[in-house]
Design a protein around this motif. Structure first.
Motif, PDB file in Angstrom:
ATOM      1  N   ALA A  93       0.836  -1.231   0.201  1.00 34.20           N
ATOM      2  CA  ALA A  93       0.080  -0.017   0.126  1.00 34.20           C
ATOM      3  C   ALA A  93       0.866   1.372  -0.041  1.00 34.20           C
ATOM      4  N   SER A  94       2.019   1.368   0.693  1.00 36.86           N
ATOM      5  CA  SER A  94       2.665   2.286   0.997  1.00 36.86           C
ATOM      6  C   SER A  94       3.402   3.024  -0.366  1.00 36.86           C
ATOM      7  N   LYS A  95       3.982   1.876  -1.125  1.00 34.38           N
ATOM      8  CA  LYS A  95       4.624   2.157  -2.538  1.00 34.38           C
ATOM      9  C   LYS A  95       3.529   2.643  -3.422  1.00 34.38           C
ATOM     10  N   LEU A  96       2.376   1.865  -3.529  1.00 29.78           N
ATOM     11  CA  LEU A  96       1.380   2.184  -4.505  1.00 29.78           C
ATOM     12  C   LEU A  96       0.990   3.665  -4.177  1.00 29.78           C
ATOM     13  N   LYS A  97       0.839   4.034  -3.071  1.00 25.32           N
ATOM     14  CA  LYS A  97       0.613   5.464  -2.517  1.00 25.32           C
ATOM     15  C   LYS A  97       1.524   6.302  -3.134  1.00 25.32           C
ATOM     16  N   GLN A  98       2.773   5.929  -3.001  1.00 30.51           N
ATOM     17  CA  GLN A  98       3.889   6.819  -3.337  1.00 30.51           C
ATOM     18  C   GLN A  98       3.868   6.944  -4.751  1.00 30.51           C
ATOM     19  N   VAL A  99       3.342   5.993  -5.883  1.00 32.41           N
ATOM     20  CA  VAL A  99       3.358   6.111  -7.321  1.00 32.41           C
ATOM     21  C   VAL A  99       2.424   7.276  -7.511  1.00 32.41           C
ATOM     22  N   PHE A 100       1.049   7.003  -6.843  1.00 33.27           N
ATOM     23  CA  PHE A 100       0.047   7.986  -7.146  1.00 33.27           C
ATOM     24  C   PHE A 100       0.528   9.582  -6.733  1.00 33.27           C
ATOM     25  N   THR A 101       1.306   9.600  -5.445  1.00 32.96           N
ATOM     26  CA  THR A 101       1.743  10.807  -5.113  1.00 32.96           C
ATOM     27  C   THR A 101       2.699  11.624  -6.226  1.00 32.96           C
ATOM     28  N   THR A 102       3.629  10.867  -6.396  1.00 28.49           N
ATOM     29  CA  THR A 102       4.854  10.970  -7.441  1.00 28.49           C
ATOM     30  C   THR A 102       4.275  11.544  -8.661  1.00 28.49           C
ATOM     31  N   TYR A 103       3.524  10.619  -9.514  1.00 25.58           N
ATOM     32  CA  TYR A 103       3.192  10.884 -10.992  1.00 25.58           C
ATOM     33  C   TYR A 103       1.681  11.503 -11.021  1.00 25.58           C
ATOM     34  N   GLN A 104       0.982  11.493 -10.072  1.00 19.68           N
ATOM     35  CA  GLN A 104      -0.416  12.221 -10.252  1.00 19.68           C
ATOM     36  C   GLN A 104      -1.118  11.725 -11.595  1.00 19.68           C
ATOM     37  N   PRO A 105      -1.385  10.713 -11.673  1.00 20.03           N
ATOM     38  CA  PRO A 105      -2.106  10.239 -12.806  1.00 20.03           C
ATOM     39  C   PRO A 105      -3.683  10.805 -12.849  1.00 20.03           C
TER      40      PRO A 105
ATOM     41  N   VAL B 280      -8.794  -2.796  -3.488  1.00 19.58           N
ATOM     42  CA  VAL B 280      -9.099  -1.793  -2.552  1.00 19.58           C
ATOM     43  C   VAL B 280      -8.101  -0.804  -2.383  1.00 19.58           C
ATOM     44  N   HIS B 281      -6.952  -0.998  -2.516  1.00 20.34           N
ATOM     45  CA  HIS B 281      -5.665  -0.279  -2.490  1.00 20.34           C
ATOM     46  C   HIS B 281      -5.716   0.667  -3.376  1.00 20.34           C
ATOM     47  N   VAL B 282      -6.304   0.155  -4.548  1.00 17.13           N
ATOM     48  CA  VAL B 282      -6.212   1.099  -5.997  1.00 17.13           C
ATOM     49  C   VAL B 282      -7.168   2.062  -5.708  1.00 17.13           C
ATOM     50  N   LEU B 283      -8.510   1.645  -5.276  1.00 16.61           N
ATOM     51  CA  LEU B 283      -9.716   2.527  -5.027  1.00 16.61           C
ATOM     52  C   LEU B 283      -9.503   3.491  -3.863  1.00 16.61           C
ATOM     53  N   GLU B 284      -8.691   3.260  -2.956  1.00 17.66           N
ATOM     54  CA  GLU B 284      -8.384   4.252  -1.996  1.00 17.66           C
ATOM     55  C   GLU B 284      -7.534   5.191  -2.501  1.00 17.66           C
ATOM     56  N   ASN B 285      -6.667   4.937  -3.259  1.00 15.28           N
ATOM     57  CA  ASN B 285      -5.552   5.981  -3.964  1.00 15.28           C
ATOM     58  C   ASN B 285      -6.707   6.842  -4.946  1.00 15.28           C
ATOM     59  N   ILE B 286      -7.581   6.225  -5.505  1.00 10.62           N
ATOM     60  CA  ILE B 286      -8.269   6.584  -6.493  1.00 10.62           C
ATOM     61  C   ILE B 286      -9.062   7.953  -5.500  1.00 10.62           C
ATOM     62  N   ARG B 287      -9.725   7.299  -4.681  1.00 11.18           N
ATOM     63  CA  ARG B 287     -10.525   8.243  -3.793  1.00 11.18           C
ATOM     64  C   ARG B 287      -9.924   9.649  -3.261  1.00 11.18           C
ATOM     65  N   THR B 288      -8.508   9.349  -2.693  1.00 12.20           N
ATOM     66  CA  THR B 288      -7.820  10.546  -1.929  1.00 12.20           C
ATOM     67  C   THR B 288      -6.845  11.271  -3.025  1.00 12.20           C
ATOM     68  N   SER B 289      -6.703  10.759  -4.116  1.00 17.58           N
ATOM     69  CA  SER B 289      -6.041  11.509  -5.092  1.00 17.58           C
ATOM     70  C   SER B 289      -6.493  12.857  -5.675  1.00 17.58           C
ATOM     71  N   SER B 290      -5.687  13.818  -5.599  1.00 17.75           N
ATOM     72  CA  SER B 290      -6.044  15.118  -6.015  1.00 17.75           C
ATOM     73  C   SER B 290      -6.218  15.548  -7.587  1.00 17.75           C
ATOM     74  N   THR B 291      -5.734  14.332  -8.167  1.00 16.25           N
ATOM     75  CA  THR B 291      -5.431  14.402  -9.858  1.00 16.25           C
ATOM     76  C   THR B 291      -6.383  13.165 -10.374  1.00 16.25           C
ATOM     77  N   VAL B 292      -6.732  12.235 -10.073  1.00 17.50           N
ATOM     78  CA  VAL B 292      -7.433  11.160 -10.735  1.00 17.50           C
ATOM     79  C   VAL B 292      -8.884  11.618 -10.807  1.00 17.50           C
ATOM     80  N   LYS B 293      -9.209  11.635 -12.265  1.00 17.60           N
ATOM     81  CA  LYS B 293     -10.578  11.858 -12.658  1.00 17.60           C
ATOM     82  C   LYS B 293     -11.610  10.689 -12.915  1.00 17.60           C
TER      83      LYS B 293
END
Length: 364
Positions: free
Chosen positions: A78-90, A121-134
């Motif tokens: 979960a932490s590494k996946l979160k870092q990917v979302f934070t770093t690359y902002q898809p 669940v990990h992917v969905l949670e990152n989609i939910r909390t991401s400021s960039t994912v649409k």
């Protein structure tokens, strides 16, 4: 095959050109084809996955590691996946990472449920909390349905379930996805309106570069290449066969429409072949042998073998009506595309071969 006349960056109204798209499971069979297609359209493709199965995979032979951001990691980290979302902002996410083999799920039920349910669940949670994912598209399976061995295809609102751990895990992933969609992104809940979420279900997907264990086409190719008899477990089982480009076109079309009008297109979608491509295993094997030019097969049915569905098909009326999506390839053409990749008689660069197949498919 020629690519003249097809402007890849303008496909799907140019939605993908210049956008950052995350693909989980990008080293896999379907993920590699999706990543290559996105690259051709000018997307900034970020991949997150485990290592490919072999050095002969489509991901390796098409040179994708040099054409995208290639990150190796477990979907359960979960932490590494979160870092990917934070770093690359898809902006757009396609989730394909999974334990995809039915027979393996019998041996590894815990890993199968962890990967296919908690990984989702990990992917969905990152989609939910991401400021960039649409837009998020969660890829599950036609096996997510409670299979009653019925003659007619399953529709998106039919009951979910599963006899084997793999099928059950995909049914669970669908329920989790629907929960996130309703709780966080639904207009009824007052959720985050700027985001859209869909789940997609495809049939038995075939195509070049798949070397997975316990799958019909890879098993056939391995036997043919080594001049051995093809051993078939369930020759009379009926499946909805389709080339990998068929559902991928549907996923890309759906995500593009969601990006523009998410509230209209969020939900569950089937992308399966027409009825004439729903065929028994033995028919597919016989066509593979004919296209290969040689080979034999033998029935290795075992009454004590692990349970696998006998009859399964999808009703794709929703996608055909609301998206304008249609299957384009006959079963014979899908197998022709697939065998062309494995035989590659012209010894073409695999990247170019994939590009030409995508172009020809789009212009069909």
């Amino acid at each position: 095959m020629e690519t003249v006349g097809l402007n890849f960056p303008e496909m799907f109204d140019g939605i993908y050109r210049g956008r950052t798209v995350l693909v989980t499971g990008h080293t896999g069979f379907k993920g590699s084809w999706l990543s290559l297609w996105l690259h051709l359209m000018g997307a900034n493709v970020i991949g997150y996955a485990l290592d490919p199965v072999s050095q002969q995979d489509n991901f390796i032979l098409s040179g994708l590691p040099d054409k995208m951001v290639d990150i190796r990691g477990n979907i359960l980290d979960a932490s590494k996946l979160k870092q990917v979302f934070t770093t690359y902002q898809p902006e757009i996410v396609f989730h394909l990472a999974a334990q995809p083999i039915v027979r393996h799920s019998y041996k590894m039920p815990v890993l199968t449920f962890e990967t296919n349910v908690m990984g989702t669940v990990h992917v969905l949670e990152n989609i939910r909390t991401s400021s960039t994912v649409k837009t998020g598209v969660i890829i599950t399976s036609d096996k997510c349905y409670e299979n009653r061995e019925q003659l007619w295809g399953y529709r998106e609102k039919d009951p979910l379930g599963g006899y084997d751990p793999y099928s059950a895990s995909k049914g669970c992933a669908e329920i989790v996805t629907a929960s996130y969609r309703k709780a966080y992104f639904s207009t009824d809940s007052g959720g985050e309106q700027e985001k859209s979420l869909a789940s997609v279900r495809a049939g038995n997907v075939i195509g070049g570069g798949d070397w997975s264990d316990c799958r019909l086409l890879p098993d056939c190719i391995r036997a043919l290449q080594s001049q051995k008899t093809i051993e078939i477990r369930n020759p009379n089982s009926i499946r909805p066969w389709q080339h990998v480009l068929e559902p991928l076109y549907g996923y890309l079309l759906l995500a593009a429409k969601m990006f523009k009008d998410g509230s209209r297109y969020s939900g569950a979608w089937n992308f399966g072949p027409d009825f004439d491509s729903v065929a028994p295993v033995k028919k597919v094997v016989e066509q593979v042998i004919a296209l290969w030019g040689s080979g034999l097969w033998v029935d290795c049915s075992n009454q004590a073998a692990l349970h696998e569905a006998v009859l399964l098909s999808l009703d794709c009326t929703k996608a055909k009506t609301l998206l304008g999506w249609q299957p384009r390839l006959t079963l014979h053409k899908a197998l022709d595309y697939t065998l062309a990749w494995y035989k590659n008689d012209a010894q073409k660069d695999i990247y170019q071969l994939c590009k030409e197949q995508i172009a020809e498919y789009c212009m069909t």
